[in-house]
Enzyme design. Structure first.
Site, short mmCIF file in Angstrom:
data_model
loop_
_atom_site.label_atom_id
_atom_site.label_comp_id
_atom_site.label_asym_id
_atom_site.label_seq_id
_atom_site.Cartn_x
_atom_site.Cartn_y
_atom_site.Cartn_z
N THR A 48 0.99 -1.14 -0.05
CA THR A 48 -0.03 0.03 -0.03
C THR A 48 0.82 1.20 -0.16
O THR A 48 0.54 2.24 -0.70
CB THR A 48 -1.00 -0.01 1.36
OG1 THR A 48 -1.48 -1.21 1.31
CG2 THR A 48 -1.99 1.21 1.05
N THR A 49 1.70 1.34 1.04
CA THR A 49 2.70 2.50 1.12
C THR A 49 3.54 2.61 -0.28
O THR A 49 3.99 3.66 -0.75
CB THR A 49 3.77 2.58 2.38
OG1 THR A 49 3.00 2.14 3.37
CG2 THR A 49 4.55 3.97 2.57
N TYR A 111 -13.18 -4.53 -2.23
CA TYR A 111 -14.50 -4.25 -3.06
C TYR A 111 -15.26 -5.33 -2.97
O TYR A 111 -16.63 -5.05 -3.02
CB TYR A 111 -14.12 -3.42 -4.53
CG TYR A 111 -15.28 -2.94 -5.30
CD1 TYR A 111 -15.88 -1.86 -4.98
CD2 TYR A 111 -15.76 -3.71 -6.09
CE1 TYR A 111 -17.05 -1.49 -5.64
CE2 TYR A 111 -16.95 -3.27 -7.09
CZ TYR A 111 -17.64 -2.23 -6.45
OH TYR A 111 -18.50 -1.76 -7.19
N TYR A 137 -2.85 -10.17 5.09
CA TYR A 137 -2.77 -8.29 5.40
C TYR A 137 -4.32 -8.27 5.75
O TYR A 137 -5.11 -8.31 4.69
CB TYR A 137 -2.37 -7.63 4.20
CG TYR A 137 -2.24 -6.11 4.50
CD1 TYR A 137 -2.36 -5.53 5.75
CD2 TYR A 137 -1.94 -5.17 3.30
CE1 TYR A 137 -2.37 -4.16 6.09
CE2 TYR A 137 -1.95 -3.84 3.63
CZ TYR A 137 -2.19 -3.32 5.03
OH TYR A 137 -2.10 -1.98 5.41
N ARG A 142 -9.67 -0.17 4.77
CA ARG A 142 -9.33 -0.03 3.63
C ARG A 142 -9.96 -1.12 2.65
O ARG A 142 -10.32 -0.78 1.37
CB ARG A 142 -7.60 -0.13 3.25
CG ARG A 142 -6.93 0.92 3.37
CD ARG A 142 -5.39 0.97 2.88
NE ARG A 142 -4.83 2.22 3.04
CZ ARG A 142 -4.34 2.98 2.32
NH1 ARG A 142 -5.02 2.95 0.90
NH2 ARG A 142 -4.01 3.92 2.59
N LYS A 165 -0.19 -9.65 8.87
CA LYS A 165 0.05 -8.17 9.19
C LYS A 165 -1.37 -7.56 9.64
O LYS A 165 -2.31 -7.47 8.81
CB LYS A 165 0.53 -7.32 7.93
CG LYS A 165 0.30 -5.73 8.19
CD LYS A 165 0.85 -4.96 7.18
CE LYS A 165 0.90 -3.37 7.41
NZ LYS A 165 1.08 -2.71 6.17
N ILE A 207 5.00 -3.95 10.39
CA ILE A 207 5.34 -3.60 9.18
C ILE A 207 4.77 -2.12 9.16
O ILE A 207 3.53 -1.73 9.55
CB ILE A 207 4.54 -4.49 8.15
CG1 ILE A 207 4.91 -5.83 8.30
CG2 ILE A 207 4.55 -3.86 6.72
CD1 ILE A 207 4.28 -6.83 7.29
#
Length: 320
Positions: A48-49, A111, A137, A142, A165, A207
């Protein structure tokens, strides 16, 4: 007991961009070297980052290959390989394995909002496609979906699903996962403001977004705890809370990239739909950096520039 992928801090590394939004591989090398020099225990690429969602498959795989070549085994390279399309996630998993990644990070499908059985089948398919260890994750804020403890238990019974994570922020759930899965599923905090709380429940590290800027300090939060010096660990966690909050004033990775530009790193802009912070919000970020002694007053690096397709031939070509 499954082999631990890393213990300590894994930096969710940004992907530095040129002003035309192409990847700046020279700056990427510098960031990798800085992370290793400053005691990061692993790096996560194209998560993501790292703006994995706006990379083409070709860029994604090239970025992982480049990281593997540059790191040369000094620390584990963990590749983001998640997707809300199981076939695509399987494809990325295979390609990242070929690229030489040490492990994979798989986010919950976003989604679609899959059922718990759908999540189990999705992650099972990804695990079956590769031999690499997989870090799940879980980030409901999100993706809109949460992995339940009982589903974690089922997934932990798959040989190469090794860790999670956990970014739900739900410590009752994290405790239940730890109790159910024990050594079959290592837990990493997915939230920088909750590192020591997760460590207290048996987590093996974090993380981290914060460690893009202060990797040595985040490493020390974890290392101190593991060495039994919990007071130092707690003290550092509390010391950096305000900086952590500042790095989430806007959607990640907008603030961390903007902060790194201000600190002199060639981080570049985020790709659309992410854009730079509003000036007032950016000023709050810079003030916080100054408070921590990271940014001298007057040293602010052209930070509030709204990058749009109109001034980026790269994005226009990228989408044709």
């Amino acid at each position: 007991m499954k082999k631990l992928i890393f213990k300590g801090v894994g930096t969710a590394l940004i992907t530095p961009m040129n002003n035309d939004f192409s990847i700046n591989f020279s700056a990427f090398d510098d960031l990798l070297d800085m992370q290793i020099r400053e005691s990061a225990d692993a790096v996560i690429i194209a998560g993501t980052t790292g703006e994995g969602s706006t990379l083409t498959d070709g860029e994604h795989i090239e970025l992982v290959q480049h990281a593997v070549r540059h790191v040369k085994g000094r620390i584990p390279v963990i590749a983001g390989a998640g997707s809300n399309n199981t076939a695509h996630a399987v494809y990325l998993s295979k390609e990242c394995e070929k690229a030489g990644a040490d492990a994979l990070l798989h986010v919950t499908p976003y989604y679609n909002k899959a059922s718990q059985q759908g999540l189990f089948l999705h992650f099972s398919a990804c695990a079956e496609a590769v031999e690499l260890p997989i870090i799940l994750y879980n980030v409901p804020s999100r993706t809109g979906v949460n992995i339940y403890p009982t589903t974690f238990k089922r997934l932990s019974e798959i040989e190469n699903i090794a860790a999670v994570k956990e970014a739900s922020g739900n410590f009752s759930q994290i405790a239940k996962v730890a109790a159910l899965c024990k050594d079959d599923l290592a837990i990493y905090s997915g939230n920088d403001d909750q590192i020591t709380s997760a460590l207290a429940l048996g987590a093996k590290g974090v993380i981290s977004v914060l460690s893009n800027i202060v990797p040595s300090e985040v490493h020390t939060i974890c290392a101190s705890y593991f060495e039994g010096n919990t007071s130092e660990s707690d003290s550092l966690q509390l010391k950096y809370l305000e900086l952590i909050e500042a790095l989430f004033l806007d959607i990640n990775p907008i603030p961390v990239k903007q902060a790194m530009r201000a600190l002199g790193y060639q981080a570049g802009p985020c790709r659309l739909p992410l854009c730079d912070m509003y000036p007032a919000m950016a000023e709050k970020l810079y003030s916080t950096l100054q408070k921590y002694g990271l940014l001298s007053s007057g040293k602010r690096m052209n930070s509030v520039t709204i990058h749009t397709p109109e001034n980026s031939g790269y994005i226009l070509k990228h989408n044709q």
